[in-house]
Write a protein that holds these residues in place. Sequence first.
Motif, PDB file in Angstrom:
ATOM      1  N   PRO A  80       0.929  -1.221   0.105  1.00  0.00           N
ATOM      2  CA  PRO A  80       0.050  -0.063   0.165  1.00  0.00           C
ATOM      3  C   PRO A  80       0.732   1.214  -0.083  1.00  0.00           C
ATOM      4  O   PRO A  80       1.844   1.288   0.622  1.00  0.00           O
ATOM      5  CB  PRO A  80      -0.641  -0.077   1.302  1.00  0.00           C
ATOM      6  CG  PRO A  80      -0.525  -1.702   1.555  1.00  0.00           C
ATOM      7  CD  PRO A  80       0.613  -1.947   1.149  1.00  0.00           C
ATOM      8  N   ARG A  81       0.319   2.186  -0.695  1.00  0.00           N
ATOM      9  CA  ARG A  81       1.216   3.501  -0.697  1.00  0.00           C
ATOM     10  C   ARG A  81       0.709   4.389   0.294  1.00  0.00           C
ATOM     11  O   ARG A  81      -0.520   4.444   0.732  1.00  0.00           O
ATOM     12  CB  ARG A  81       0.743   4.255  -1.957  1.00  0.00           C
ATOM     13  CG  ARG A  81       1.149   5.608  -2.285  1.00  0.00           C
ATOM     14  CD  ARG A  81       0.913   6.034  -3.516  1.00  0.00           C
ATOM     15  NE  ARG A  81       1.649   5.721  -4.573  1.00  0.00           N
ATOM     16  CZ  ARG A  81       3.033   5.965  -4.617  1.00  0.00           C
ATOM     17  NH1 ARG A  81       3.426   6.728  -3.863  1.00  0.00           N
ATOM     18  NH2 ARG A  81       3.762   5.339  -5.477  1.00  0.00           N
ATOM     19  N   ALA A  82       1.614   4.960   0.998  1.00  0.00           N
ATOM     20  CA  ALA A  82       1.447   6.158   2.034  1.00  0.00           C
ATOM     21  C   ALA A  82       0.498   7.264   1.514  1.00  0.00           C
ATOM     22  O   ALA A  82       0.420   7.809   0.522  1.00  0.00           O
ATOM     23  CB  ALA A  82       2.711   6.787   2.759  1.00  0.00           C
ATOM     24  N   LYS A  83      -0.669   7.326   2.198  1.00  0.00           N
ATOM     25  CA  LYS A  83      -1.779   8.330   1.914  1.00  0.00           C
ATOM     26  C   LYS A  83      -1.121   9.753   1.579  1.00  0.00           C
ATOM     27  O   LYS A  83      -1.728  10.490   0.984  1.00  0.00           O
ATOM     28  CB  LYS A  83      -2.620   8.416   2.974  1.00  0.00           C
ATOM     29  CG  LYS A  83      -3.733   7.347   3.000  1.00  0.00           C
ATOM     30  CD  LYS A  83      -5.191   7.862   3.143  1.00  0.00           C
ATOM     31  CE  LYS A  83      -6.154   6.254   2.958  1.00  0.00           C
ATOM     32  NZ  LYS A  83      -6.591   5.992   3.983  1.00  0.00           N
ATOM     33  N   LYS A  84      -0.102  10.224   2.385  1.00  0.00           N
ATOM     34  CA  LYS A  84       0.416  11.679   2.400  1.00  0.00           C
ATOM     35  C   LYS A  84       1.285  11.695   0.943  1.00  0.00           C
ATOM     36  O   LYS A  84       1.655  12.881   0.573  1.00  0.00           O
ATOM     37  CB  LYS A  84       1.453  11.742   3.570  1.00  0.00           C
ATOM     38  CG  LYS A  84       2.492  10.920   3.413  1.00  0.00           C
ATOM     39  CD  LYS A  84       3.432  11.239   4.529  1.00  0.00           C
ATOM     40  CE  LYS A  84       4.655  10.316   4.704  1.00  0.00           C
ATOM     41  NZ  LYS A  84       5.639  10.295   5.596  1.00  0.00           N
ATOM     42  N   THR A  85       1.267  10.691  -0.097  1.00  0.00           N
ATOM     43  CA  THR A  85       2.122  10.992  -1.284  1.00  0.00           C
ATOM     44  C   THR A  85       1.207  11.101  -2.383  1.00  0.00           C
ATOM     45  O   THR A  85       1.321  11.191  -3.505  1.00  0.00           O
ATOM     46  CB  THR A  85       2.876   9.652  -1.370  1.00  0.00           C
ATOM     47  OG1 THR A  85       2.067   8.371  -1.515  1.00  0.00           O
ATOM     48  CG2 THR A  85       3.878   9.213  -0.536  1.00  0.00           C
ATOM     49  N   VAL A  86      -0.133  11.078  -2.035  1.00  0.00           N
ATOM     50  CA  VAL A  86      -1.167  11.121  -3.060  1.00  0.00           C
ATOM     51  C   VAL A  86      -2.248  12.246  -2.798  1.00  0.00           C
ATOM     52  O   VAL A  86      -2.225  12.898  -1.645  1.00  0.00           O
ATOM     53  CB  VAL A  86      -2.027   9.918  -3.333  1.00  0.00           C
ATOM     54  CG1 VAL A  86      -1.106   8.948  -4.131  1.00  0.00           C
ATOM     55  CG2 VAL A  86      -2.833   9.458  -2.176  1.00  0.00           C
ATOM     56  N   GLN A  87      -2.906  13.101  -3.801  1.00  0.00           N
ATOM     57  CA  GLN A  87      -3.830  13.962  -3.354  1.00  0.00           C
ATOM     58  C   GLN A  87      -5.031  13.715  -4.303  1.00  0.00           C
ATOM     59  O   GLN A  87      -4.928  13.190  -5.111  1.00  0.00           O
ATOM     60  CB  GLN A  87      -3.224  15.310  -3.970  1.00  0.00           C
ATOM     61  CG  GLN A  87      -2.828  15.311  -5.456  1.00  0.00           C
ATOM     62  CD  GLN A  87      -2.250  16.631  -5.843  1.00  0.00           C
ATOM     63  OE1 GLN A  87      -2.332  17.653  -5.458  1.00  0.00           O
ATOM     64  NE2 GLN A  87      -1.407  16.577  -7.211  1.00  0.00           N
ATOM     65  N   GLU A  88      -6.231  14.032  -3.906  1.00  0.00           N
ATOM     66  CA  GLU A  88      -7.614  13.883  -4.402  1.00  0.00           C
ATOM     67  C   GLU A  88      -7.798  15.157  -4.924  1.00  0.00           C
ATOM     68  O   GLU A  88      -7.539  16.370  -4.623  1.00  0.00           O
ATOM     69  CB  GLU A  88      -8.686  13.398  -3.391  1.00  0.00           C
ATOM     70  CG  GLU A  88      -9.828  13.122  -4.042  1.00  0.00           C
ATOM     71  CD  GLU A  88     -10.760  12.640  -3.196  1.00  0.00           C
ATOM     72  OE1 GLU A  88     -10.538  12.070  -2.018  1.00  0.00           O
ATOM     73  OE2 GLU A  88     -12.189  12.907  -3.564  1.00  0.00           O
ATOM     74  N   VAL A  89      -8.098  15.135  -6.257  1.00  0.00           N
ATOM     75  CA  VAL A  89      -8.626  16.105  -6.988  1.00  0.00           C
ATOM     76  C   VAL A  89     -10.183  16.050  -7.465  1.00  0.00           C
ATOM     77  O   VAL A  89     -10.589  15.004  -7.700  1.00  0.00           O
ATOM     78  CB  VAL A  89      -7.909  16.370  -8.253  1.00  0.00           C
ATOM     79  CG1 VAL A  89      -8.101  17.327  -9.169  1.00  0.00           C
ATOM     80  CG2 VAL A  89      -6.228  16.258  -7.728  1.00  0.00           C
TER      81      VAL A  89
END
Lengths: 359, 359
Positions: free
Chosen positions: B283-292
Amino acid sequence: MKKQAVIVGYGGMGAWHHKALQEIGKIDVIGIYDIREEVFEKAAKQNLTIFQNFQAVLESSAEIIIIATPNDSHKDYCISALEAGKHVVCEKPVTLSVKDLEEIIAVSQNSAGIFTVHQNRRWDTDFRIVQKILSENIIDTPYFIESRVNGSSVFLHGWRDFKVNGGGMLYDWGVHLIDQLLLLTPAKVTSVTAHVKSVFSEEVDDNVKLLLGFSDGLSVLVEIATNCFIPFPRWHLSGKAGTAIIDNWEGEGKIIQLLEGSNPTWSNEIVYTAAGPTRTMAPRAKKTVQEVPLPMVEKYDKGFQHNFYSAEHFYSNLVDAINGKEEQFVKEDQILRVLKVIEAAFESAEIQDRILCTI
Amino acid sequence: MKKQAVIVGYGGMGAWHHKALQEIGKIDVIGIYDIREEVFEKAAKQNLTIFQNFQAVLESSAEIIIIATPNDSHKDYCISALEAGKHVVCEKPVTLSVKDLEEIIAVSQNSAGIFTVHQNRRWDTDFRIVQKILSENIIDTPYFIESRVNGSSVFLHGWRDFKVNGGGMLYDWGVHLIDQLLLLTPAKVTSVTAHVKSVFSEEVDDNVKLLLGFSDGLSVLVEIATNCFIPFPRWHLSGKAGTAIIDNWEGEGKIIQLLEGSNPTWSNEIVYTAAGPTRTMAPRAKKTVQEVPLPMVEKYDKGFQHNFYSAEHFYSNLVDAINGKEEQFVKEDQILRVLKVIEAAFESAEIQDRILCTI
């Protein structure tokens, strides 16, 4: 006396086999062979003998050779070890071609050793739930199955990014997902359509869709993605008697079925939805369906995050198979079928470029 | 003066066109022609002339003939109406074969009337959001698109269940979903793989998966299901720069992208997940992605559930096209391409049975 093993290739998975066998306790890892000096220190700390060449491994007291090197080097190690009378556990996908694998199997069939492949994902919780849904016929025979692993690593790690080493997702996750599918039905794969992308990798497939047809009419979609930030559920099964979803590796999910006696009655009027007029796709009244829990499967007996659950089963079976008490669990003909499907997938991706239609 | 129309086939969609035109006010429906006497009363109540035969329709003052009969009867009505100099709006999929459609188009090209098809789903909110994501290049060029309509009606209604009438889901929803896809890219369809099931229907396709390859490398999965109790989202788009999902016809959903500078760093250690050891799929760390948020599109101007939003645009364009002020929106070459893809899909489903591999 415990059986002895040597691990060839002491990288990520090689060290994993070592830890697993330490935990399980049925096989002693006595040493390693690796061409990278940088892992020697780590091995020495674990009191492992560092074999200087593969010949020394073959001459050692180890009955079992565990091969966890990059995919392109498996073949020669497997054949030499089998010819020396050793039992061989090879990391998947064994070889990069059916022809190479057939050579290994031919040697294996004339040797005293067992040849098997570490298909550890046969013990995954999600997969065992799928097996149970089908074996208990809960949703009737499935006609659509979707099996997906949607990650977002974006880039592939180390040798997995290189063609020469047998990198790419079809050889990595594809070999697991296809192995699982072939265990779900006795039917034959009758068609393979592959859409294979190299989105970030320069050499290998990193995002893949396969559509497989089976002789019993089953249609399977397999997806392996490494650049997917909104993942699909791990499994989606459509049967005549309902739909099952397994959301994740933890095995969460549900089954939804029509309540008995709730066949739809059609009104002559079109239903207005947010999509405009539709009849067939109008939402179904909630009271006409029921939710059924997923069937239970045996869970990790050492707590949820027991890392070596699969290894415990895999290696217990191996020892029993060596002792003639059980059939080996991952069989040669199964290993061969998986690779034949992968080879067909690569062929399909190639051919697609050549068959042109202009619509 | 308002243009006049006659509706041929006063069933579900025929009545829908009538209501739509009453609401829009640009075209007067003066009458209907139908072979089923049971609809005459309903039509008479609406002050519609009931034409006794199709010849009478052709001789009427109506400039526009709207054809909403079952699919198998479209061709003759279209050709006769065009030959009589009328404008023709036909319900999709017009005909059941490319050959028949080419005959209609040949007549149309030698006649004064416009020939068009009621491709009303070009105005669906979900689809317009997808168009905007791509035209604004929000996730970069997509390489995977999934477009699904997953209903659970189980059974098909009326003539949609019969082969002779051109029933089945490929002709019903397939024609919409393929039409939408062809508008998303200028590329050509270069491969069509169809898995076509008749799960409950005795004659026609009721659950379908298509895998389409495009000349620009785009891979599209289309699914139409009528027995799916756990639906997938309406759209899923994978681009190099992120993933977009549109959950439903209301256009709810999101876009997830990698945060700039958040390329993954690979540890040499394998990550233990509930699935056992993995590196690529950890799983990828949530802080490395952004919701648009999804881009905004024009919404129904008469409230959310404005049933005739598409008709307003479709018929306004038709009137303008008749008056030579605008190009017709649903063009003959577009209509032909969609049917060519559907014909290829049926062919693919057939061929699959014949090409056997034994793996």
